[in-house]
Design a protein around this motif. Structure first.
Motif, PDB file in Angstrom:
ATOM      1  N   UNK A  84     -25.174 -71.458   5.556  1.00  0.00           N
ATOM      2  CA  UNK A  84     -25.450 -70.184   4.880  1.00  0.00           C
ATOM      3  C   UNK A  84     -26.883 -69.790   5.207  1.00  0.00           C
ATOM      4  N   UNK A  85     -27.066 -68.580   5.683  1.00  0.00           N
ATOM      5  CA  UNK A  85     -28.415 -68.079   5.972  1.00  0.00           C
ATOM      6  C   UNK A  85     -29.035 -67.596   4.659  1.00  0.00           C
ATOM      7  N   UNK A  86     -30.154 -68.220   4.276  1.00  0.00           N
ATOM      8  CA  UNK A  86     -30.820 -67.859   3.020  1.00  0.00           C
ATOM      9  C   UNK A  86     -32.236 -67.379   3.306  1.00  0.00           C
ATOM     10  N   UNK A  87     -32.552 -66.165   2.875  1.00  0.00           N
ATOM     11  CA  UNK A  87     -33.881 -65.586   3.037  1.00  0.00           C
ATOM     12  C   UNK A  87     -34.660 -65.757   1.739  1.00  0.00           C
ATOM     13  N   UNK A  88     -35.851 -66.343   1.855  1.00  0.00           N
ATOM     14  CA  UNK A  88     -36.689 -66.614   0.681  1.00  0.00           C
ATOM     15  C   UNK A  88     -38.034 -65.922   0.868  1.00  0.00           C
ATOM     16  N   UNK A  89     -38.511 -65.273  -0.182  1.00  0.00           N
ATOM     17  CA  UNK A  89     -39.820 -64.630  -0.084  1.00  0.00           C
ATOM     18  C   UNK A  89     -40.191 -63.939  -1.371  1.00  0.00           C
ATOM     19  N   UNK A  90     -41.421 -63.416  -1.442  1.00  0.00           N
ATOM     20  CA  UNK A  90     -41.872 -62.723  -2.651  1.00  0.00           C
ATOM     21  C   UNK A  90     -41.142 -61.400  -2.840  1.00  0.00           C
ATOM     22  N   UNK A  91     -41.199 -60.810  -4.024  1.00  0.00           N
ATOM     23  CA  UNK A  91     -40.527 -59.522  -4.260  1.00  0.00           C
ATOM     24  C   UNK A  91     -41.059 -58.440  -3.322  1.00  0.00           C
ATOM     25  N   UNK A  92     -40.140 -57.674  -2.751  1.00  0.00           N
ATOM     26  CA  UNK A  92     -40.551 -56.569  -1.901  1.00  0.00           C
ATOM     27  C   UNK A  92     -40.923 -56.960  -0.485  1.00  0.00           C
ATOM     28  N   UNK A  93     -40.532 -58.159  -0.052  1.00  0.00           N
ATOM     29  CA  UNK A  93     -40.909 -58.611   1.300  1.00  0.00           C
ATOM     30  C   UNK A  93     -39.848 -58.281   2.347  1.00  0.00           C
ATOM     31  N   UNK A  94     -38.914 -57.388   2.025  1.00  0.00           N
ATOM     32  CA  UNK A  94     -37.905 -56.862   2.977  1.00  0.00           C
ATOM     33  C   UNK A  94     -36.690 -57.763   3.161  1.00  0.00           C
ATOM     34  N   UNK A  95     -36.464 -58.708   2.243  1.00  0.00           N
ATOM     35  CA  UNK A  95     -35.289 -59.588   2.371  1.00  0.00           C
ATOM     36  C   UNK A  95     -33.995 -58.768   2.345  1.00  0.00           C
ATOM     37  N   UNK A  96     -33.826 -57.950   1.321  1.00  0.00           N
ATOM     38  CA  UNK A  96     -32.595 -57.167   1.211  1.00  0.00           C
ATOM     39  C   UNK A  96     -32.530 -56.097   2.298  1.00  0.00           C
ATOM     40  N   UNK A  97     -33.682 -55.611   2.753  1.00  0.00           N
ATOM     41  CA  UNK A  97     -33.698 -54.614   3.833  1.00  0.00           C
ATOM     42  C   UNK A  97     -33.166 -55.229   5.120  1.00  0.00           C
ATOM     43  N   UNK A  98     -33.537 -56.472   5.375  1.00  0.00           N
ATOM     44  CA  UNK A  98     -33.038 -57.160   6.570  1.00  0.00           C
ATOM     45  C   UNK A  98     -31.519 -57.262   6.526  1.00  0.00           C
ATOM     46  N   UNK A  99     -30.993 -57.671   5.381  1.00  0.00           N
ATOM     47  CA  UNK A  99     -29.536 -57.825   5.261  1.00  0.00           C
ATOM     48  C   UNK A  99     -28.855 -56.465   5.375  1.00  0.00           C
ATOM     49  N   UNK A 100     -29.453 -55.448   4.783  1.00  0.00           N
ATOM     50  CA  UNK A 100     -28.873 -54.111   4.880  1.00  0.00           C
ATOM     51  C   UNK A 100     -28.831 -53.641   6.328  1.00  0.00           C
ATOM     52  N   UNK A 101     -29.865 -54.008   7.102  1.00  0.00           N
ATOM     53  CA  UNK A 101     -29.867 -53.654   8.523  1.00  0.00           C
ATOM     54  C   UNK A 101     -28.733 -54.350   9.267  1.00  0.00           C
ATOM     55  N   UNK A 102     -28.446 -55.607   8.893  1.00  0.00           N
ATOM     56  CA  UNK A 102     -27.301 -56.295   9.490  1.00  0.00           C
ATOM     57  C   UNK A 102     -26.022 -55.472   9.280  1.00  0.00           C
ATOM     58  N   UNK A 103     -25.864 -54.965   8.072  1.00  0.00           N
ATOM     59  CA  UNK A 103     -24.661 -54.191   7.744  1.00  0.00           C
ATOM     60  C   UNK A 103     -24.586 -52.912   8.576  1.00  0.00           C
ATOM     61  N   UNK A 104     -25.712 -52.210   8.645  1.00  0.00           N
ATOM     62  CA  UNK A 104     -25.761 -50.956   9.412  1.00  0.00           C
ATOM     63  C   UNK A 104     -25.456 -51.220  10.882  1.00  0.00           C
ATOM     64  N   UNK A 105     -26.063 -52.273  11.421  1.00  0.00           N
ATOM     65  CA  UNK A 105     -25.862 -52.608  12.838  1.00  0.00           C
ATOM     66  C   UNK A 105     -24.403 -52.958  13.100  1.00  0.00           C
ATOM     67  N   UNK A 106     -23.788 -53.733  12.197  1.00  0.00           N
ATOM     68  CA  UNK A 106     -22.372 -54.087  12.357  1.00  0.00           C
ATOM     69  C   UNK A 106     -21.485 -52.847  12.319  1.00  0.00           C
ATOM     70  N   UNK A 107     -21.782 -51.955  11.400  1.00  0.00           N
ATOM     71  CA  UNK A 107     -21.000 -50.712  11.300  1.00  0.00           C
ATOM     72  C   UNK A 107     -21.100 -49.912  12.596  1.00  0.00           C
ATOM     73  N   UNK A 108     -22.326 -49.682  13.037  1.00  0.00           N
ATOM     74  CA  UNK A 108     -22.537 -48.858  14.227  1.00  0.00           C
ATOM     75  C   UNK A 108     -21.909 -49.484  15.469  1.00  0.00           C
ATOM     76  N   UNK A 109     -22.057 -50.804  15.597  1.00  0.00           N
ATOM     77  CA  UNK A 109     -21.510 -51.487  16.781  1.00  0.00           C
ATOM     78  C   UNK A 109     -19.987 -51.386  16.824  1.00  0.00           C
ATOM     79  N   UNK A 110     -19.339 -51.682  15.690  1.00  0.00           N
ATOM     80  CA  UNK A 110     -17.872 -51.702  15.696  1.00  0.00           C
ATOM     81  C   UNK A 110     -17.271 -50.300  15.744  1.00  0.00           C
ATOM     82  N   UNK A 111     -18.057 -49.289  15.409  1.00  0.00           N
ATOM     83  CA  UNK A 111     -17.565 -47.921  15.598  1.00  0.00           C
ATOM     84  C   UNK A 111     -17.473 -47.591  17.084  1.00  0.00           C
TER      85      UNK A 111
END
Length: 614
Positions: A84-111
């Motif tokens: 399991x890939x686990x991202x650890x860091x202080x609040x606001x360090x872009x952890x959720x942004x990174x994961x959201x980018x994974x989602x966007x990239x997957x969507x765009x690629x498979x389209x």
């Protein structure tokens, strides 16, 4: 895309593999290839920058490189794919942004590149799972190891009991966050009310009434996040807050690539599991002895705050849209301060902090800068200091407070009020040091803007003339000779006042050794320009000396108007000057209110300086 029978698709796949054509078919390799397709850049610090993230994530490309090392190995089918890939860091360090980018990239690629799936499968299973065991050896020689244990979902298994595998229909799908295809999110919930259905679905009473038997796979509702995210990615927000039973399900899903459904065959998954959490939450979790097995299944990447103030400007602009007029230094000041709070603990004093901030600028390619940035990566800097969310909150409130236009002066006052003088931060020396750094930096920037506004377009030629006079006096001083006045032919000593004034502007001690060193440097740079057949330009070749002389020249010009540029009550002889300064600042991007504030600030600084000298 037209649906195909599995047999036809499989034979076509074998033919393409024989010709060296290999398209990604599994979750980790799909995401890895999608990211790679956007391009890469090798950074001088030694890591690779992935351009897929360039417009959303700033200043932490070396972290993304560590994450991509995980995906690279997983895409090759290495055992790391079971972690399991686990991202650890202080609040606001872009952890959720990174994961959201994974989602966007997957969507765009498979389209653009739809992936094959078993038609009408509730979890969009990989068609390769429906191929008989004896056929799987054919594809294994091309590096595609399906594994004998992998089977399609229970519904597809039931369908294969009724038809030949070659007649199973396949379709081509694109991932979608909104439609729940290949992308899912697990959010924290009350452990007392959360049950397993959120992960693996449950029996549908309506379907049970229709099909009668609990052992019929069609009675199951395949709506758990692990089933929705099959073939793609599941994000676990604040993963370690999940109840122990759910973590155990994740263990099986990641390590064995399967989940167990009540009264039904095991269901296999092709899935990327990504979680994120804050550092204290992980430390608390890791201290529990009963979590050792789970921790052993984690691939941990630490995500610190960005340490490049220019990248922080981009982060702020992403978080706070300028709803009102702002001057050119508003975002720069807040970004500079925010980064300074994160670097203050690594500096000895104000000057070393300012230098450190300059070295962390990724546009700085000097060997010293590269060395310190490598050190920051190795020693994991950036896990303390101000969150970008906090600085964005301040900026948002200031925009509401000053709707007629926001000035950098307002920002400096806001920083002092919110992060330096506030009781919460009263005993925080790093915030105070960061404030001193941003004040020093911004006052230098403001000086340049106000100087340009006061001097107008004549400054370049005037500074050049001043430099020639300074250099003539410096050369005579170093060579210990007198200067001959070209008009009268009289000899005089070098002008010590001119030399000391520039020394002061350079923060240089007025010693013979320092002045000689500077003279030799100037002479060397001028000689180098001549050898290269170029005209010597002070601004380009010796920028520090250029800025110093510009400040000296500005102060001398100010003296000619009585040393006062009062905005509120200008003297009759300075009224036109003040008006022109405001107009010039407005042309440089300062709202009128801000133009007046910055002139007041600089005038106040000069007044204090004059009092101190007197």
């Amino acid at each position: 895309m037209i649906n195909l029978k599995l047999g036809l698709w499989y034979r076509d796949l074998l033919k393409k593999l024989e010709n060296g054509e290999r398209k990604p078919l599994f979750a980790h390799e799909i995401l890895y290839n999608a990211i790679l397709s956007k391009g890469t850049e090798k950074r001088p610090e030694g890591y690779t920058k992935y351009k897929a993230f360039s417009n959303e994530i700033f200043g932490i490309d070396y972290v993304l490189d560590k994450i991509m090392q995980y995906f690279s190995a997983a895409a090759q089918g290495q055992d790391i794919a079971k972690r399991i890939l686990l991202l650890i860091g202080p609040p606001g360090s872009a952890k959720s942004t990174i994961v959201n980018m994974f989602k966007v990239i997957l969507e765009e690629w498979t389209q653009k590149h739809p992936i094959p799936a078993i038609k009408d499968c509730p979890v969009h299973d990989n068609p390769l799972y429906a191929i008989p065991y004896n056929k799987r050896q054919e594809i294994k020689r091309y590096g595609i190891n399906i594994g004998d244990e992998l089977l399609p979902c229970p519904i597809c298994q039931k369908k294969l009991q009724e038809i030949e595998w070659e007649d199973l229909e396949i379709e081509f799908i694109s991932f979608s966050r909104t439609r729940g295809i290949g992308i899912a999110t697990y959010a924290p919930m009350d452990p007392n009310t959360a049950d397993d259905s959120v992960l693996i679905g449950n029996i549908s009473l309506a379907k049970l009434a229709q099909y009668k038997e609990e052992t019929d796979p069609r009675v199951w509702s395949y709506t758990g996040v692990l089933q929705i995210g099959n073939r793609g990615l599941v994000e676990f927000v604040e993963m370690l807050k999940a109840k122990t039973e759910h973590l155990n399900i994740l263990l099986t899903a990641s390590q064995d690539k399967m989940i167990v459904l009540k009264n039904l065959p095991a269901m296999y998954l092709d899935i990327i599991i990504v979680g994120h959490t804050n550092q204290p939450e992980y430390e608390k979790f890791a201290s529990r002895p009963d979590t050792e097995a789970f921790r052993d299944r984690l691939y941990i990447v630490k995500v610190p705050y960005n340490l490049d103030y220019k990248a922080e400007i981009k982060i702020l602009r992403k978080l706070v849209y300028p709803s009102i007029p702002t001057d050119p230094l508003v975002y720069k000041a807040l970004a500079y301060y925010t980064v300074a709070t994160r670097l203050a603990k690594y500096s000895e004093d104000l000057n070393t902090l300012k230098k450190l901030i300059d070295l962390m600028d990724q546009e700085n390619r000097s060997e010293e800068a590269l060395k310190i940035r490598r050190k920051a990566i190795q020693e994991e800097w950036g896990f303390s200091g101000l969150s970008p969310r906090k600085s964005a909150e301040l900026l948002s409130t200031l925009m509401v407070k000053y709707p007629e236009g926001l000035s950098v002066v307002d920002v400096l006052e806001g920083i002092k009020s919110e992060f330096v003088d506030a009781p919460k931060y009263k005993n925080n020396p790093e915030n105070k040091q960061a404030y001193d750094a941003v004040v020093s930096y911004i006052d230098e920037e403001l000086s340049n803007y106000v100087m340009e506004a006061f001097l107008g377009t004549s400054i370049e030629e005037e500074v050049k003339n001043y430099f020639q006079n300074y250099l003539k006096n410096l050369e005579a001083y170093v060579k210990k000779v007198k200067i001959v006045d070209p008009a009268t032919g009289e000899e005089r000593e070098p002008d010590e006042n001119v030399l000391q004034t520039v020394d002061s502007a350079l923060n240089q001690i007025s010693t013979f050794e320092r002045r000689k060193e500077l003279y030799e440097r100037i002479a060397s740079v001028i000689a180098s320009s001549v050898i290269r057949g170029k005209t010597f330009e002070l601004k380009d070749e010796l920028p520090e000396l250029y800025e110093a002389i510009k400040r000296v020249f500005f102060k001398e010009k100010i003296k000619l108007v009585g040393g006062s540029i009062d905005v509120d009550m200008p003297l009759p002889e300075t009224k036109g000057i003040v008006r022109d300064m405001i107009e010039n600042l407005k042309k440089a991007g300062f709202p009128e209110r801000s133009a007046k504030l910055v002139i007041k600030r600089l005038e106040h600084m000069f007044r204090k300086e004059r009092k101190w000298k007197n």
